[in-house]
Design a protein around this motif. Structure first.
Motif, PDB file in Angstrom:
ATOM      1  N   HIS A 229       0.835  -1.208   0.000  1.00 25.79           N
ATOM      2  CA  HIS A 229       0.000   0.000   0.000  1.00 25.79           C
ATOM      3  C   HIS A 229       0.864   1.250   0.000  1.00 25.79           C
ATOM      4  O   HIS A 229       0.609   2.205  -0.762  1.00 25.79           O
ATOM      5  N   TRP A 230       1.889   1.273   0.858  1.00 18.40           N
ATOM      6  CA  TRP A 230       2.779   2.432   0.908  1.00 18.40           C
ATOM      7  C   TRP A 230       3.446   2.650  -0.438  1.00 18.40           C
ATOM      8  O   TRP A 230       3.533   3.773  -0.924  1.00 18.40           O
ATOM      9  N   ARG A 231       3.913   1.574  -1.055  1.00 18.28           N
ATOM     10  CA  ARG A 231       4.612   1.662  -2.346  1.00 18.28           C
ATOM     11  C   ARG A 231       3.694   2.234  -3.423  1.00 18.28           C
ATOM     12  O   ARG A 231       4.087   3.138  -4.164  1.00 18.28           O
ATOM     13  N   ASP A 232       2.469   1.737  -3.497  1.00 18.81           N
ATOM     14  CA  ASP A 232       1.546   2.188  -4.542  1.00 18.81           C
ATOM     15  C   ASP A 232       1.137   3.645  -4.332  1.00 18.81           C
ATOM     16  O   ASP A 232       1.008   4.412  -5.296  1.00 18.81           O
ATOM     17  N   THR A 233       0.923   4.032  -3.075  1.00 14.95           N
ATOM     18  CA  THR A 233       0.557   5.422  -2.786  1.00 14.95           C
ATOM     19  C   THR A 233       1.687   6.362  -3.159  1.00 14.95           C
ATOM     20  O   THR A 233       1.478   7.418  -3.773  1.00 14.95           O
ATOM     21  N   TYR A 234       2.901   5.993  -2.813  1.00 20.44           N
ATOM     22  CA  TYR A 234       4.070   6.806  -3.131  1.00 20.44           C
ATOM     23  C   TYR A 234       4.241   6.931  -4.641  1.00 20.44           C
ATOM     24  O   TYR A 234       4.540   8.013  -5.161  1.00 20.44           O
ATOM     25  N   ALA A 235       4.045   5.824  -5.356  1.00 24.87           N
ATOM     26  CA  ALA A 235       4.211   5.846  -6.816  1.00 24.87           C
ATOM     27  C   ALA A 235       3.239   6.823  -7.458  1.00 24.87           C
ATOM     28  O   ALA A 235       3.600   7.559  -8.382  1.00 24.87           O
ATOM     29  N   ARG A 236       1.990   6.849  -6.979  1.00 24.13           N
ATOM     30  CA  ARG A 236       1.011   7.784  -7.555  1.00 24.13           C
ATOM     31  C   ARG A 236       1.423   9.235  -7.308  1.00 24.13           C
ATOM     32  O   ARG A 236       1.235  10.100  -8.172  1.00 24.13           O
ATOM     33  N   CYS A 237       1.984   9.495  -6.140  1.00 22.19           N
ATOM     34  CA  CYS A 237       2.393  10.865  -5.828  1.00 22.19           C
ATOM     35  C   CYS A 237       3.596  11.293  -6.658  1.00 22.19           C
ATOM     36  O   CYS A 237       3.632  12.407  -7.192  1.00 22.19           O
ATOM     37  N   THR A 238       4.584  10.423  -6.790  1.00 23.93           N
ATOM     38  CA  THR A 238       5.796  10.805  -7.510  1.00 23.93           C
ATOM     39  C   THR A 238       5.595  10.830  -9.012  1.00 23.93           C
ATOM     40  O   THR A 238       6.346  11.501  -9.727  1.00 23.93           O
ATOM     41  N   ASP A 239       4.563  10.126  -9.518  1.00 23.03           N
ATOM     42  CA  ASP A 239       4.256  10.213 -10.940  1.00 23.03           C
ATOM     43  C   ASP A 239       3.962  11.659 -11.357  1.00 23.03           C
ATOM     44  O   ASP A 239       4.219  12.063 -12.491  1.00 23.03           O
ATOM     45  N   GLN A 240       3.421  12.433 -10.435  1.00 25.46           N
ATOM     46  CA  GLN A 240       3.102  13.827 -10.732  1.00 25.46           C
ATOM     47  C   GLN A 240       4.357  14.672 -10.837  1.00 25.46           C
ATOM     48  O   GLN A 240       4.340  15.762 -11.412  1.00 25.46           O
ATOM     49  N   LEU A 241       5.469  14.191 -10.273  1.00 23.83           N
ATOM     50  CA  LEU A 241       6.703  14.965 -10.266  1.00 23.83           C
ATOM     51  C   LEU A 241       7.577  14.672 -11.479  1.00 23.83           C
ATOM     52  O   LEU A 241       7.990  15.574 -12.203  1.00 23.83           O
ATOM     53  N   TRP A 242       7.889  13.382 -11.680  1.00 23.21           N
ATOM     54  CA  TRP A 242       8.841  13.057 -12.747  1.00 23.21           C
ATOM     55  C   TRP A 242       8.533  11.746 -13.452  1.00 23.21           C
ATOM     56  O   TRP A 242       9.422  11.005 -13.864  1.00 23.21           O
ATOM     57  N   GLY A 243       7.259  11.420 -13.553  1.00 20.61           N
ATOM     58  CA  GLY A 243       6.863  10.250 -14.330  1.00 20.61           C
ATOM     59  C   GLY A 243       6.894   8.979 -13.496  1.00 20.61           C
ATOM     60  O   GLY A 243       7.262   8.984 -12.322  1.00 20.61           O
TER      61      GLY A 243
END
Length: 246
Positions: A229-243
């Motif tokens: 869950h932590w990994r998936d949440t983080y991935a969605r947030c960082t996608d907004q920064l640099w893909g």
């Protein structure tokens, strides 16, 4: 000097159709414990973010408040992790090394003094980043300031890795918690700083999945249970920064 001290994920390359080469390519290499993985992960994550942050600043568009705020939050998180890392080294690790390896005292004194110098540099650049994330017109000169800071920090990291880590392997026996990922997460839980869950996904971004599994095996059950869950949440947030990241 590689930008990562732990294996990063690489694209899958199909193995040959037959023969010994095919079998060898199909079998993943054994994953061994990484000495002082917590320290190495912090270094790798800092390098990774400082390498991509300048370009993210340069790509900011005027009036894009959402992107600017996201970059500012990530910068604040990264600098908080650096501050915690320095504080833990100065208050916990360096005293141990001064006791057991007294010949390293001069080096440790320099590293501690350089921590303070770096903290001042990060404070100055943080002020500039705050300006750039609100006014895209200033992003290019601020991006250069981040690159200069990254080069300054690289010297410090290389000294730790080349002069200190090899000596630490002779001081702390195999199985010691000093410098490990579980120790780092415990210290973060006890400190008034970034949450251990945010820190974990930040530290493991881009690390080879087999190494991630090996590192998580040393963590507590709650951490392992919540990791997806932590990994998936983080991935969605960082996608907004640099893909896409992890």
């Amino acid at each position: 000097m590689p930008s990562h001290l732990l294996p990063v994920r690489t694209p899958h390359v199909p193995a040959p159709a037959d023969g010994e080469g095919a079998r060898a390519a199909a079998e993943p290499p054994a994953t061994e414990a990484v000495p002082f993985a917590g320290l190495r992960l912090v270094h790798s994550a800092i390098r990774r973010d400082l390498a991509r942050f300048p370009n993210a600043l340069r790509l900011l568009q005027p009036g894009d408040q959402v992107a600017g705020e996201a970059l500012q939050r990530h910068w604040d998180f990264m600098t908080a992790m650096i501050t915690c890392h320095h504080e833990q080294q100065d208050s916990r690790l360096w005293p141990l090394l001064r006791r057991f390896v007294p010949e390293l005292r001069l080096l440790l004194n320099w590293l501690e003094a350089d921590h303070h110098n770096l903290d001042h540099s990060f404070t100055r650049v943080t002020t500039l980043v705050r300006i750039a994330t609100r006014d895209a017109a200033s992003s290019w000169p601020v991006a250069y300031a981040v690159e200069e800071l990254a080069a300054r920090l690289e010297t410090h990291l290389r000294i730790e890795e080349r002069q200190l880590l090899p000596r630490m392997e002779g001081v702390f026996p195999a199985g010691s918690r000093i410098g490990t990922l579980p120790e780092l997460l415990d210290l973060l839980r006890a400190a008034d700083g970034p949450s251990s869950s945010d820190a974990l996904v930040w530290l493991l971004e881009g690390v080879d999945e087999r190494v991630v599994d090996r590192l998580l095996a040393d963590c507590d059950d709650e951490t392992v249970r919540h990791w997806p869950h932590w990994r998936d949440t983080y991935a969605r947030c960082t996608d907004q920064l640099w893909g896409p990241t992890i």
